[in-house]
Structures are given as C-alpha cells and as structure tokens.
Design a protein around this motif. Sequence first.
Motif, PDB file in Angstrom:
ATOM      1  N   ASP A 196       0.622  -1.010  -0.292  1.00  0.00           N
ATOM      2  CA  ASP A 196      -0.348   0.421  -0.239  1.00  0.00           C
ATOM      3  C   ASP A 196       0.327   1.396  -0.176  1.00  0.00           C
ATOM      4  O   ASP A 196       0.540   1.995   0.184  1.00  0.00           O
ATOM      5  N   GLY A 197       1.940   1.349  -0.654  1.00  0.00           N
ATOM      6  CA  GLY A 197       2.907   2.197  -0.646  1.00  0.00           C
ATOM      7  C   GLY A 197       3.796   1.950   0.105  1.00  0.00           C
ATOM      8  O   GLY A 197       4.606   1.719   0.604  1.00  0.00           O
ATOM      9  N   LYS A 198       4.874   3.353  -0.333  1.00  0.00           N
ATOM     10  CA  LYS A 198       6.182   3.118   0.490  1.00  0.00           C
ATOM     11  C   LYS A 198       6.494   3.401   1.645  1.00  0.00           C
ATOM     12  O   LYS A 198       6.216   3.901   2.222  1.00  0.00           O
ATOM     13  N   ILE A 199       7.359   2.558   2.261  1.00  0.00           N
ATOM     14  CA  ILE A 199       7.695   2.146   3.620  1.00  0.00           C
ATOM     15  C   ILE A 199       8.929   2.401   4.089  1.00  0.00           C
ATOM     16  O   ILE A 199       9.462   3.094   4.890  1.00  0.00           O
ATOM     17  N   GLY A 200       9.845   2.714   3.332  1.00  0.00           N
ATOM     18  CA  GLY A 200      11.098   3.124   3.501  1.00  0.00           C
ATOM     19  C   GLY A 200      12.032   3.372   3.225  1.00  0.00           C
ATOM     20  O   GLY A 200      12.037   2.759   1.393  1.00  0.00           O
ATOM     21  N   SER A 201      13.556   2.758   3.621  1.00  0.00           N
ATOM     22  CA  SER A 201      14.825   2.201   2.263  1.00  0.00           C
ATOM     23  C   SER A 201      15.545   1.584   3.163  1.00  0.00           C
ATOM     24  O   SER A 201      15.981   1.132   3.469  1.00  0.00           O
ATOM     25  N   VAL A 202      15.707   0.752   1.355  1.00  0.00           N
ATOM     26  CA  VAL A 202      17.277  -0.900   2.874  1.00  0.00           C
ATOM     27  C   VAL A 202      18.498  -0.076   3.357  1.00  0.00           C
ATOM     28  O   VAL A 202      19.074   0.628   2.597  1.00  0.00           O
ATOM     29  N   ASP A 253      15.071   0.930   7.132  1.00  0.00           N
ATOM     30  CA  ASP A 253      15.004   2.289   7.315  1.00  0.00           C
ATOM     31  C   ASP A 253      13.673   3.023   6.863  1.00  0.00           C
ATOM     32  O   ASP A 253      13.616   3.537   6.049  1.00  0.00           O
ATOM     33  N   THR A 254      12.827   2.879   8.254  1.00  0.00           N
ATOM     34  CA  THR A 254      11.575   3.693   7.744  1.00  0.00           C
ATOM     35  C   THR A 254      11.551   5.013   8.449  1.00  0.00           C
ATOM     36  O   THR A 254      10.006   5.121   7.663  1.00  0.00           O
ATOM     37  N   GLY A 255      12.612   5.505   8.405  1.00  0.00           N
ATOM     38  CA  GLY A 255      12.901   6.738   8.488  1.00  0.00           C
ATOM     39  C   GLY A 255      11.761   7.715   9.511  1.00  0.00           C
ATOM     40  O   GLY A 255      11.405   7.076  10.416  1.00  0.00           O
ATOM     41  N   PRO A 256      10.929   8.707   8.742  1.00  0.00           N
ATOM     42  CA  PRO A 256      10.004   9.747  10.198  1.00  0.00           C
ATOM     43  C   PRO A 256       8.992   8.791   9.323  1.00  0.00           C
ATOM     44  O   PRO A 256       7.865   8.876  10.476  1.00  0.00           O
ATOM     45  N   TRP A 257       8.358   7.828   8.502  1.00  0.00           N
ATOM     46  CA  TRP A 257       7.142   7.146   9.118  1.00  0.00           C
ATOM     47  C   TRP A 257       6.893   6.349   9.795  1.00  0.00           C
ATOM     48  O   TRP A 257       5.513   6.297  10.323  1.00  0.00           O
ATOM     49  N   ILE A 258       7.882   5.926  10.639  1.00  0.00           N
ATOM     50  CA  ILE A 258       7.702   5.572  12.057  1.00  0.00           C
ATOM     51  C   ILE A 258       8.531   5.647  12.870  1.00  0.00           C
ATOM     52  O   ILE A 258       9.526   5.072  14.118  1.00  0.00           O
ATOM     53  N   PHE A 259       8.604   7.200  12.604  1.00  0.00           N
ATOM     54  CA  PHE A 259       9.622   7.591  13.378  1.00  0.00           C
ATOM     55  C   PHE A 259      11.143   6.576  13.488  1.00  0.00           C
ATOM     56  O   PHE A 259      11.507   6.629  14.374  1.00  0.00           O
ATOM     57  N   ASP A 313      14.071   2.323 -11.583  1.00  0.00           N
ATOM     58  CA  ASP A 313      13.925   2.923 -10.371  1.00  0.00           C
ATOM     59  C   ASP A 313      14.553   3.073  -9.098  1.00  0.00           C
ATOM     60  O   ASP A 313      14.361   3.791  -8.125  1.00  0.00           O
ATOM     61  N   ARG A 314      15.230   1.947  -8.973  1.00  0.00           N
ATOM     62  CA  ARG A 314      15.550   1.411  -8.301  1.00  0.00           C
ATOM     63  C   ARG A 314      14.820   1.361  -6.682  1.00  0.00           C
ATOM     64  O   ARG A 314      14.950   2.308  -5.635  1.00  0.00           O
ATOM     65  N   LYS A 315      13.782   0.448  -6.410  1.00  0.00           N
ATOM     66  CA  LYS A 315      12.411   0.006  -5.900  1.00  0.00           C
ATOM     67  C   LYS A 315      12.894  -1.445  -5.617  1.00  0.00           C
ATOM     68  O   LYS A 315      12.713  -1.833  -6.365  1.00  0.00           O
ATOM     69  N   ILE A 316      11.951  -1.770  -4.498  1.00  0.00           N
ATOM     70  CA  ILE A 316      12.306  -3.093  -3.869  1.00  0.00           C
ATOM     71  C   ILE A 316      10.558  -2.913  -3.489  1.00  0.00           C
ATOM     72  O   ILE A 316       9.954  -1.901  -2.988  1.00  0.00           O
ATOM     73  N   ARG A 373       3.661  -7.335   1.767  1.00  0.00           N
ATOM     74  CA  ARG A 373       2.752  -6.399   3.434  1.00  0.00           C
ATOM     75  C   ARG A 373       2.931  -5.105   3.405  1.00  0.00           C
ATOM     76  O   ARG A 373       3.379  -4.500   2.104  1.00  0.00           O
ATOM     77  N   THR A 374       2.219  -5.371   3.931  1.00  0.00           N
ATOM     78  CA  THR A 374       1.493  -3.838   4.072  1.00  0.00           C
ATOM     79  C   THR A 374       1.839  -3.029   4.579  1.00  0.00           C
ATOM     80  O   THR A 374       2.598  -3.392   5.760  1.00  0.00           O
ATOM     81  N   LYS A 375       2.138  -1.258   4.856  1.00  0.00           N
ATOM     82  CA  LYS A 375       2.700  -0.742   6.021  1.00  0.00           C
ATOM     83  C   LYS A 375       2.639  -1.101   7.119  1.00  0.00           C
ATOM     84  O   LYS A 375       3.380  -1.001   7.975  1.00  0.00           O
ATOM     85  N   GLN A 376       1.085  -0.826   7.684  1.00  0.00           N
ATOM     86  CA  GLN A 376       0.702  -1.809   9.192  1.00  0.00           C
ATOM     87  C   GLN A 376       1.274  -3.273   9.513  1.00  0.00           C
ATOM     88  O   GLN A 376       1.848  -2.741  10.607  1.00  0.00           O
ATOM     89  N   GLU A 377       1.623  -4.111   8.894  1.00  0.00           N
ATOM     90  CA  GLU A 377       2.413  -4.988   8.313  1.00  0.00           C
ATOM     91  C   GLU A 377       3.715  -5.207   9.697  1.00  0.00           C
ATOM     92  O   GLU A 377       4.574  -5.292  10.046  1.00  0.00           O
TER      93      GLU A 377
END
Length: 121
Positions: free
Chosen positions: A30-36, A51-57, A75-78, A82-86
Amino acid sequence: MTPDLWSYPDTVYGTGGQMDVVGYDVQAVDGKIGSVDEATYEAGQSYIVVDTGPWIFGKKVMLPASVVKSIDREDRKIFVSRTKQEIKNAPEYDEAAVMQPEYRDRLADYYGRFPHSSETL
C-alpha cells in the motif's frame, strides 16, 4: 522456523544475478515504507533491513527475503508483499541478535502468520 522464509523467491533475481540494493526504496503493498539499509544473500538466511525513516519515527525492521516480490533496477525500488501496518507492527531490528535462533524464530513467527501474496506487484 520456515527455511523458505529466509530465501529470495527464484523470480526476484532471475538471470541478472544478485545486486547491491542498499538505498533502494521499499514499496509495501500500500505504498512506500522506507529504504533498504542493509541486505544479505546467504542461502537460507537472507534478509533486508528497512529504515522506515520518519514514517515510523526512524524504526528499522528486518524483513525475511521471501517477502521481496520484485526489484525495479531502473527506478531503484524493491516491492514487498506486506502492508505498511504489517511492517510497522513487526519486531524492531536488533543488530546484535540477527543470527540468534530465538530472534529469527520470533521474526519467522511474526511474518509466517501472514499469507504470501500471489499477486504480481
């Protein structure tokens, strides 16, 4: 512990072989969660650290290799199954315990309770 949980699906790397994916964006269902932040490729023990960055503090989480569904090199994406919540509710990354069976069993119990997505992401 489920051995396949810690292996990349055969379709992820195809004939292109493994590559360094550190710094790639991680896209949950369901969308971007962070970066590897880190990635490993040991047979039956592979994972990525996100590293979820500011999304999950700034929380870091370890995802078993089996949740990686595809990699977009251009595009350098993985993309993960899983959902953001999971991912948000996952046990926090513990660098000191990465290879300890108890820690891996806890992660396997957590990620193993979600069905693997059969959708093409």
